[in-house]
Design an enzyme around this catalytic site. Sequence first.
Site, PDB file in Angstrom:
ATOM      1  CE1 TYR A 138       5.156   2.606   3.556  1.00 38.18           C
ATOM      2  CE2 TYR A 138       3.533   0.862   3.380  1.00 38.18           C
ATOM      3  CZ  TYR A 138       4.847   1.272   3.443  1.00 38.18           C
ATOM      4  OH  TYR A 138       5.859   0.343   3.385  1.00 38.18           O
ATOM      5  CE1 TYR A 177      11.791  -2.106   0.057  1.00 39.05           C
ATOM      6  CE2 TYR A 177      11.861  -3.186   2.199  1.00 39.05           C
ATOM      7  CZ  TYR A 177      12.367  -2.257   1.294  1.00 39.05           C
ATOM      8  OH  TYR A 177      13.449  -1.482   1.634  1.00 39.05           O
ATOM      9  CD  GLN A 220       7.477  -5.275   4.432  1.00 41.89           C
ATOM     10  OE1 GLN A 220       7.482  -4.090   4.087  1.00 41.89           O
ATOM     11  NE2 GLN A 220       6.415  -5.843   4.956  1.00 41.89           N
ATOM     12  CB  THR A 254      -0.940   0.049   1.227  1.00 38.96           C
ATOM     13  OG1 THR A 254      -0.136   0.043   2.414  1.00 38.96           O
ATOM     14  CG2 THR A 254      -1.907  -1.120   1.265  1.00 38.96           C
ATOM     15  CD1 TRP A 255       5.014   4.358   0.620  1.00 37.79           C
ATOM     16  CD2 TRP A 255       6.699   3.405  -0.504  1.00 37.79           C
ATOM     17  NE1 TRP A 255       6.094   5.215   0.691  1.00 37.79           N
ATOM     18  CE2 TRP A 255       7.133   4.657  -0.001  1.00 37.79           C
ATOM     19  CE3 TRP A 255       7.592   2.624  -1.248  1.00 37.79           C
ATOM     20  CZ2 TRP A 255       8.430   5.144  -0.238  1.00 37.79           C
ATOM     21  CZ3 TRP A 255       8.868   3.104  -1.464  1.00 37.79           C
ATOM     22  CH2 TRP A 255       9.287   4.355  -0.966  1.00 37.79           C
TER      23      TRP A 255
END
Length: 312
Positions: free
Chosen positions: A88, A226, A198, A54-55
């Site tokens: 974000y 990611y 992550q 969702t960045w």
Amino acid sequence: MTIFPVVLLCRPADIIVGLDTAGARWPNARMTKHTLPTTKLPSGEAVPILGQGTWRMGESRARRREEADALRLGIELGLTLIDTAEMYGDGIAEEIVAEAVGGRRDEMFIVSKVYPQNASRDGAVAACERSLKRLKTDRIDLYLLHWRGSVPLAETVAGFTDLARAGKIRHWGVSNFDSGDMKELAGLADGMKVATNQILYNLDRRNAEWELLPWTHQHGIPIMAYSPVDQGRLPKQAALKVVAKRLGATPAQVALAWLLRQKGMIVIPKAVKPEHVRENRAALDLHLSAADLAELDRAFPPPRRAAALDML
Ligand code: NAP
């Protein structure tokens, strides 16, 4: 006899693709509440190997509905793991996640992250409370330290432990930790309760393969990859286009399939365009042969010496 819908949605390919069951640490895929293939957290809980990032969401008011719709489409396609962060869109991305999830919270696995500057013992608890409000939920499934800052790691772990005891987070982990950071964490009380790391990892950013991935693999700690399509750059690479054309797939699908076939790997592409969401979901059905993998290795070689973990 009760037949759960999850069973009906499970195709043979879902069980086979992306899961190498040879390693003792990575048990056979098992269908759970998630309809996609899963890998296991150190606790034994199964989580889907493909999710949604969702960045950059929540940065423009005009795109908010489109972003929530994209996440909702992904959820309908089984992408029930969503990765977000307090960073974000200054928290708006978490609100968009809440909007997309609606009444389906119990099907979801929600990941969020705390800023390093908020990751003191009390600060982490307060930041988590704010995230919970924005996410309109009573628990975060996996809460990560976004990257290492100046707060001593032991303090952050203490904050995460408090949150877990209070039931506000179910698991905790880290992000952007290189092998030295992981070893330091492992030396702390409760440090090995870490559920994931992550990291930036894709065909074009393979430094983690030198030391970090063997270490996490040995300790049964899954990796969340990611920027798996390198923020849209990878699909434009000529070598990827060649392999994709031969397989009747798209370059992005080849990049995702290359990650999804690895043991203990959770992949979180972000997509707002509905065609991207569908394409990414279908990457689970793409099989790469040994010859495809060798060709990809020639075009995107693995590291030949130790190098720092790639980061954005
Ligand atoms: P990414 O997922 O590699 O790339 C996203 C970009 O690629 C978007 O512009 C998207 O376009 C495009 N795209 C998606 N699917 C595509 C497809 N099938 N074909 C062509 N283009 C495609 O990069 P990312 O957003 O940096 O990484 C994914 C997620 O990882 C983030 O959203 C975030 O949740 C997480 N992350 C974590 C960290 C960290 O420090 N922990 C850092 C970066 C990212 P559209 O949106 O227009 O569809």
